[in-house]
Design a protein around this motif. Structure first.
Motif, mmCIF file in Angstrom:
data_model
loop_
_atom_site.group_PDB
_atom_site.id
_atom_site.type_symbol
_atom_site.label_atom_id
_atom_site.label_comp_id
_atom_site.label_asym_id
_atom_site.label_seq_id
_atom_site.Cartn_x
_atom_site.Cartn_y
_atom_site.Cartn_z
ATOM 1 N N UNK A 63 0.535 -9.448 -46.647
ATOM 2 C CA UNK A 63 1.999 -9.486 -46.634
ATOM 3 C C UNK A 63 2.481 -10.737 -45.915
ATOM 4 N N UNK A 64 3.427 -11.437 -46.555
ATOM 5 C CA UNK A 64 4.018 -12.650 -46.003
ATOM 6 C C UNK A 64 5.523 -12.453 -45.892
ATOM 7 N N UNK A 65 6.141 -13.150 -44.960
ATOM 8 C CA UNK A 65 7.589 -13.023 -44.788
ATOM 9 C C UNK A 65 8.349 -13.313 -46.079
ATOM 10 N N UNK A 66 7.874 -14.270 -46.854
ATOM 11 C CA UNK A 66 8.569 -14.637 -48.092
ATOM 12 C C UNK A 66 8.479 -13.560 -49.166
ATOM 13 N N UNK A 67 7.572 -12.592 -48.986
ATOM 14 C CA UNK A 67 7.437 -11.497 -49.952
ATOM 15 C C UNK A 67 8.556 -10.469 -49.839
ATOM 16 N N UNK A 68 9.114 -10.328 -48.649
ATOM 17 C CA UNK A 68 9.912 -9.145 -48.339
ATOM 18 C C UNK A 68 11.257 -9.118 -49.050
ATOM 19 N N UNK A 73 7.415 -2.453 -51.285
ATOM 20 C CA UNK A 73 6.346 -1.637 -50.707
ATOM 21 C C UNK A 73 6.101 -1.980 -49.243
ATOM 22 N N UNK A 74 6.440 -3.199 -48.843
ATOM 23 C CA UNK A 74 6.017 -3.751 -47.564
ATOM 24 C C UNK A 74 7.206 -3.898 -46.610
ATOM 25 N N UNK A 75 6.904 -3.987 -45.328
ATOM 26 C CA UNK A 75 7.938 -4.073 -44.303
ATOM 27 C C UNK A 75 7.647 -5.224 -43.344
ATOM 28 N N UNK A 76 8.642 -5.576 -42.557
ATOM 29 C CA UNK A 76 8.538 -6.723 -41.666
ATOM 30 C C UNK A 76 7.390 -6.577 -40.670
ATOM 31 N N UNK A 77 7.221 -5.374 -40.133
ATOM 32 C CA UNK A 77 6.161 -5.183 -39.130
ATOM 33 C C UNK A 77 4.761 -5.244 -39.731
ATOM 34 N N UNK A 86 -1.009 -1.964 -46.743
ATOM 35 C CA UNK A 86 0.417 -1.714 -46.555
ATOM 36 C C UNK A 86 0.938 -0.750 -47.614
ATOM 37 N N UNK A 87 0.491 -0.947 -48.862
ATOM 38 C CA UNK A 87 0.913 -0.070 -49.955
ATOM 39 C C UNK A 87 0.468 1.367 -49.694
ATOM 40 N N UNK A 88 -0.751 1.530 -49.209
ATOM 41 C CA UNK A 88 -1.246 2.879 -48.925
ATOM 42 C C UNK A 88 -0.360 3.580 -47.903
ATOM 43 N N UNK A 92 1.463 6.925 -49.183
ATOM 44 C CA UNK A 92 1.017 8.173 -48.566
ATOM 45 C C UNK A 92 2.185 8.918 -47.936
ATOM 46 N N UNK A 93 3.136 8.165 -47.394
ATOM 47 C CA UNK A 93 4.328 8.795 -46.829
ATOM 48 C C UNK A 93 5.232 9.340 -47.930
#
Length: 261
Positions: A63-68, A73-77, A86-88, A92-93
């Motif tokens: 995960x890269x900042x430019x992806x967000x 699926x992904x988050x800043x943290x 990250x996807x899992x 899962x949640x």
């Protein structure tokens, strides 16, 4: 299904053409999602939410900042975390009943056949043509349906390939000369456009797996989001295609998606 599952999937089950049988087909289905970025995010989330039994999640990147801006699926943290991992966490949640299998490596024509052995359908959400061509070739060889999508700038496209001999494949549509190899990193993309295309890919996957409606077999759906117009292009098999032209039918190549015992 138990009472909790019946409630979770009740809005799908109540569809006359879907019902409990359609939900059971999804529960038995195994899907490979190639790429967990802007397209793969809505694909994986909707397939997990809809109740696909096993999702094989393939992405070698982190995960890269430019992806967000678009990869929901992904988050800043989670910047720096492998996208598959990250996807899992997200999926899962969202639906803990779905089995999640992670593949944290590049996919090639040599590694793909092993992955396709135990899946019913592939959704191609990657962002490079080498992988797309490899995925297409592997799906044709294994007679597996392929849902292909792409998004760039304010444009997007979706096609579904049956994997059956006689129909077109991805390489019938795009020549392998690199002439169409563009990326979001080089040309940009409006955040919701991959979401639109990925949502359609997820819909197509569910249709193929359950027999619902009419999938986009032999058709390419093209979006121009600048004016919000759709075009549909009829696809035909290329008799000179180096991938699918020589494929023949054998009994073991006719397994129906989602029909595992």
């Amino acid at each position: 299904m138990n009472d909790r599952q019946l409630l979770r999937y009740s809005r799908q089950i109540m569809l006359p053409a879907f019902g409990i049988e359609g939900q059971e087909r999804l529960r038995r289905a195994r899907v490979l999602v190639v790429g967990l970025g802007g397209l793969g995010s809505p694909v994986a989330m909707y397939l997990a939410a809809a109740g696909v039994g096993r999702l094989v999640l393939a992405d070698f990147d982190a995960v890269d900042l430019s992806n967000l801006q678009r990869q929901i699926l992904h988050t800043t943290e989670r910047i720096g975390t492998p996208k598959a991992q990250s996807a899992r966490t997200t999926l899962a949640a969202l639906n803990p009943e779905v089995e999640l299998v992670l593949v944290k490596r590049s996919l090639t024509i040599d590694t793909l056949p092993g992955l396709l052995t135990d899946v019913d359908l592939v959704v191609d959400c990657c962002d490079n043509f080498d992988t797309r061509f490899a995925v297409n070739a592997a799906c044709v060889a294994a007679c597996k349906p392929l849902v292909s999508g792409a998004a760039i700038r304010l444009e997007g496209q979706v096609a579904t390939f049956s994997g059956q001999p006689g129909g077109p494949c991805y390489q019938c549509l795009f020549p392998r000369d690199g002439s169409a190899d563009e990326t979001c990193a080089a040309h940009g993309v409006l955040a919701p456009v991959p979401g639109i295309i990925g949502s359609i890919q997820a819909t197509e996957a569910i249709k193929v797996l359950t027999g619902l409606g009419q999938p986009l077999f032999g058709r390419l759906l093209v979006l121009d989001a600048a004016v919000m117009q759709w075009r549909q292009i009829r696809l035909v098999a290329d008799p000179a295609c180096p991938v699918c032209a020589l494929v023949t039918v054998t009994p073991e190549r006719q397994a129906e998606p989602g029909q595992r015992e």
